[in-house]
Every structure is written in structure tokens, then in C-alpha cells.
Write a protein that holds these residues in place. Structure first.
Motif, PDB file in Angstrom:
ATOM      1  N   ILE A 121      72.477  60.940  34.389  1.00 41.32           N
ATOM      2  CA  ILE A 121      71.969  60.191  33.219  1.00 41.32           C
ATOM      3  C   ILE A 121      72.840  58.957  32.973  1.00 41.32           C
ATOM      4  CG2 ILE A 121      71.593  60.266  30.720  1.00 41.32           C
ATOM      5  CD1 ILE A 121      71.070  63.322  31.074  1.00 41.32           C
ATOM      6  N   SER A 122      74.153  59.154  32.941  1.00 43.15           N
ATOM      7  CA  SER A 122      75.015  58.030  32.550  1.00 43.15           C
ATOM      8  C   SER A 122      75.098  56.940  33.609  1.00 43.15           C
ATOM      9  CB  SER A 122      76.412  58.526  32.164  1.00 43.15           C
ATOM     10  OG  SER A 122      76.960  59.216  33.250  1.00 43.15           O
ATOM     11  N   LEU A 123      74.971  57.307  34.895  1.00 41.85           N
ATOM     12  CA  LEU A 123      75.076  56.295  35.957  1.00 41.85           C
ATOM     13  C   LEU A 123      73.702  55.913  36.515  1.00 41.85           C
ATOM     14  CD1 LEU A 123      78.127  57.816  37.900  1.00 41.85           C
ATOM     15  CD2 LEU A 123      78.195  55.958  36.231  1.00 41.85           C
ATOM     16  N   ASN A 124      72.662  56.550  35.989  1.00 41.21           N
ATOM     17  CA  ASN A 124      71.288  56.286  36.423  1.00 41.21           C
ATOM     18  C   ASN A 124      71.128  56.483  37.940  1.00 41.21           C
ATOM     19  OD1 ASN A 124      68.617  55.619  36.100  1.00 41.21           O
ATOM     20  ND2 ASN A 124      68.959  53.402  36.320  1.00 41.21           N
ATOM     21  N   LEU A 125      71.509  57.683  38.392  1.00 39.24           N
ATOM     22  CA  LEU A 125      71.461  57.985  39.832  1.00 39.24           C
ATOM     23  C   LEU A 125      70.625  59.248  40.077  1.00 39.24           C
ATOM     24  CD1 LEU A 125      75.245  57.500  40.714  1.00 39.24           C
ATOM     25  CD2 LEU A 125      73.361  56.014  41.438  1.00 39.24           C
ATOM     26  N   PRO A 126      69.980  59.338  41.248  1.00 39.06           N
ATOM     27  CA  PRO A 126      69.246  60.575  41.565  1.00 39.06           C
ATOM     28  C   PRO A 126      70.205  61.710  41.888  1.00 39.06           C
ATOM     29  CG  PRO A 126      69.220  59.107  43.451  1.00 39.06           C
ATOM     30  CD  PRO A 126      69.902  58.350  42.335  1.00 39.06           C
ATOM     31  N   ILE A 127      69.679  62.927  41.797  1.00 43.32           N
ATOM     32  CA  ILE A 127      70.488  64.110  42.137  1.00 43.32           C
ATOM     33  C   ILE A 127      69.998  64.677  43.471  1.00 43.32           C
ATOM     34  CG2 ILE A 127      71.063  66.486  41.453  1.00 43.32           C
ATOM     35  CD1 ILE A 127      70.897  65.672  38.567  1.00 43.32           C
ATOM     36  N   ILE A 128      70.924  65.142  44.291  1.00 41.81           N
ATOM     37  CA  ILE A 128      70.566  65.868  45.513  1.00 41.81           C
ATOM     38  C   ILE A 128      71.031  67.306  45.305  1.00 41.81           C
ATOM     39  CG2 ILE A 128      70.959  66.103  47.999  1.00 41.81           C
ATOM     40  CD1 ILE A 128      71.452  63.026  48.041  1.00 41.81           C
ATOM     41  N   ALA A 129      70.076  68.232  45.217  1.00 37.30           N
ATOM     42  CA  ALA A 129      70.419  69.648  45.016  1.00 37.30           C
ATOM     43  C   ALA A 129      70.666  70.277  46.378  1.00 37.30           C
ATOM     44  CB  ALA A 129      69.271  70.355  44.309  1.00 37.30           C
TER      45      ALA A 129
END
Ligand code: KG4
Ligand code: ZN
Length: 329
Positions: A96-104
Motif C-alpha cells: 500500500i505505502s509503496l504502491n507495489l504488487p505482491i508476489i505470494a
């Protein structure tokens, strides 16, 4: 760069990996082994609290890399539910804070990729995964194409070392301790039965062996000498490893294998490594191993998997990621 987080059990770890060069720029792990040792195993709530302290401390050191990040990778399954959420919550906050996607990342896929840290991938391979939670033989064909060929019916290889160590009052994690005692022991003194020796099943089982060891410890009573303990450890380690080799031989017979690997925390066991090396040599199979420091849980392997996931656009978002204690490969 990708920032990766690992908190599936008792290691808090964060890594920064460069996507194009695959270089490991930063890697730190704070292990909780000492904190759990007095309980003879991991206490989930204590582990969660220690992750909540350790992860932000490590993260602080990675702030200089934030402007270069393209994704946040995190182990989301399998593992202890209360510790997985510590890493996942951190990944969500960073996303949220860095506006980045997540890789699970599936933890077991991470262990497979421990073979490729700062290296190119090498597939296909048959991989033996031996950790505290799993004992599996995996056919790894390419990224995302992993099949289980054999798995345990009860306890895992690493877990059986932990339990033997606990029964002998030697501490946690049991693997390195039992291996150390075994070095000074006579592996022929106690004749433990190799599990599933007469079964055609290609599967593993450690609960029966654990029980045999328990009965032997009871029989020896309170007056066990250091030599008795070493002999139990050596005999147990030999039987536990012979069981793996016996079932692997069956797998080697039915397939043409060029590359074989051992991964997971228990792949650090030098006795097991030597026995598997002999098996591979006799079948003219190449044996691949992760560096010792990357055998046990770490964020570098999660980051290495994440590079391939990034190229395959395998992204999720902070509101979609879930974590699960049990999911297998
Ligand atoms: O992969 P890992 O760090 O965590 C899990 O994913 O479970 O593996 C930890 C397990 C523990 O059960 C530990 O006792 C075992 O690996 N282990 C070993 C050795 N070093 C660690 N087992 C046998 N021999 C060792 N030298
Ligand atoms: Zn692991």
C-alpha cells in the motif's frame, strides 16, 4: 529489485534481490531457535511475537533500496498460521505505502529455488525436500510445473530428528544436535527397523521409527551414558536416512534422471548428503545442493522464486492475498 519476506516458522528473514542480475543485494535472518529450545519445539504464539519484533528491525536496514523496488514477495503458505500473517501483514503494508504488487510464494517452491540463488534455473530435476514440515520427492519440470512423486504418511524427516532430540532432552532444533551426537556414536548398536521396508509403496513414514527410539530410551532408563545417547542418535540417523535411500532407489529405477537435488533444512545433514551422493554416483546422476546457509528457511530463496514469478507476471494485491497453514505444493 524485489524485497522478499519469510516468516513461516521460526526464522524472520528479509532479502533484496536484483531482478535482472539475480544478485542478492541484501539478506538478513534472525533465528529464534534459542528462544524455542527450552520448550523442545516451536511455540507458535512466541514465534509470532518474535517475528513482530524482528521483521521491522530488519526492514529498517532495507529502506535505502525502497526507490528501486518493483514488487514485494512474501511466503503465504504453508507454515504456522500465526507467523505467516506477520510477514503477509508487512507485505500488505509495504504494497500500500509503496504502491507495489505482491508476489505470494509457496514456501516449498522457495526451498526448490534455494538451488538457484544468484544462479540460472536448472530444470527438469527430481528434488528431495526434507524439512521440519515436509518430506517429499518432487518432479520439477519448469517454473509452476511441480509434481509430488512421494510424500510422508505422518511425520517428516526433520521433525523426527526434533522429536528424538526432545525425547533425549537435547534441545531444539534436533537435526544438527542429533547429527553431532551421531558422529561419536555406533550406528550398528541398535537395530531399528527401516520403515516400510517390505511395502511396495513409494512413501515415507517416521512415526514408527520415532516410537522404536522412544521404547529404546525408556528401556535404557535414567542412567544413560553420553555414549548411549550418541549410539541412539547414530543408529536413528542411519535408519532414517536408509529409509529415504530405499524409496529413492525405487524412484531411480523407474525413471531416467539426469539431475537430482536435496533441499530444505534437513538437507544440511552431512550423513544424508554422503549417502545420497553415493546413490547418485552409482546411477550416474548429478547431485545438486543449495549452499548450507540457504538450506534452512530464508528470504533469499523466496526472492529468487519471486524473480521467475515476476517474469511470469504472477502478481496479487494487498486485498487479495491470503495465507494458509497447510497448502502443499
Ligand atoms: O526448512 P527448515 O529450516 O524449516 C521448515 O521448513 O520446516 O527445516 C528445519 C528442519 C528442522 O526439523 C531441523 O531439525 C531440520 O530441518 N534440520 C536437520 C539438520 N539441520 C536442520 N535435520 C537433520 N540433520 C541436520 N543437520
Ligand atoms: Zn522450510
Amino acid at each position: 529489485m524485489i524485497l522478499s519476506i519469510e516468516s513461516s516458522c521460526d526464522d524472520s528473514s528479509i532479502a533484496i534481490t536484483e531482478i535482472e542480475s539475480k544478485k542478492l543485494i541484501f539478506h538478513k535472518k534472525i533465528s529464534q531457535e534459542k528462544d524455542h529450545s527450552k520448550y523442545g519445539g516451536v511455540v507458535p504464539e512466541l514465534a509470532a511475537r518474535l517475528h513482530a519484533e524482528a521483521l521491522p528491525k530488519i526492514l529498517e536496514e532495507t529502506k535505502i533500496y525502497f526507490p528501486h523496488l518493483k514488487a514485494i514477495a512474501v511466503t503465504n503458505e504453508p507454515g504456522l498460521s500465526v507467523t505467516l500473517v506477520e510477514g503477509v501483514a508487512m507485505a500488505q503494508a509495504l504494497s500500500i505505502s509503496l504502491n507495489l504488487p505482491i508476489i505470494a510464494v509457496n514456501h516449498l517452491h522457495g526451498h526448490i529455488y534455494s538451488l538457484f540463488i544468484e544462479k540460472e534455473i536448472l530444470f527438469p530435476q527430481i528434488i528431495l525436500l526434507v524439512s521440519g514440515g515436509h518430506t517429499q520427492v518432487i518432479e520439477a519440470n519448469r517454473f509452476g510445473d511441480f509434481k509430488i512423486l512421494a510424500t510422508t504418511m505422518d511425520d517428516s524427516f526433520g521433525e523426527s530428528f526434533d522429536k528424538v532430540s526432545k525425547m533425549l532432552g537435547l534441545g531444539y532444533p534436533g537435526g544438527p544436535i542429533v547429527e553431532e551426537y551421531a558422529k561419536k556414536g555406533d550406528s550398528e548398536r541398535f537395530n531399528f527397523t527401516v520403515p516400510l521396508l517390505n511395502s511396495p509403496k513409494i512413501a515415507f513414514s517416521y512415526s514408527g521409527l520415532k516410537n522404536q527410539v522412544r521404547l529404546k530410551i525408556q528401556e535404557l532408563g535414567d542412567k544413560k551414558s553420553k555414549q548411549d545417547i550418541s549410539d541412539i542418535c547414530a543408529s536413528f540417523q542411519q535408519t532414517a536416512s536408509t529409509h529415504l535411500i530405499h524409496k529413492l532407489k525405487k524412484i531411480f529405477k523407474t525413471r531416467t534422471i539426469k539431475n537430482f537435488a536435496i533441499v530444505g533444512g534437513a538437507s544440511a545433514n552431512l550423513y544424508l548428503r554422503a549417502e545420497i551422493q553415493k546413490l547418485c554416483d552409482s546411477h550416474k546422476v548429478l547431485l545438486h545442493l543449495a549452499e548450507l546457509k540457504f538450506c534452512s528457511d530464508n528470504a533469499a530463496m523466496i526472492g529468487r522464486y519471486a524473480i521467475d514469478a515476476y517474469h511470469n507476471k504472477q502478481f496479487t494485491t494487498f486485498d487479495k492475498i491470503t495465507s494458509s497453514p497447510k497448502v502443499s505444493i
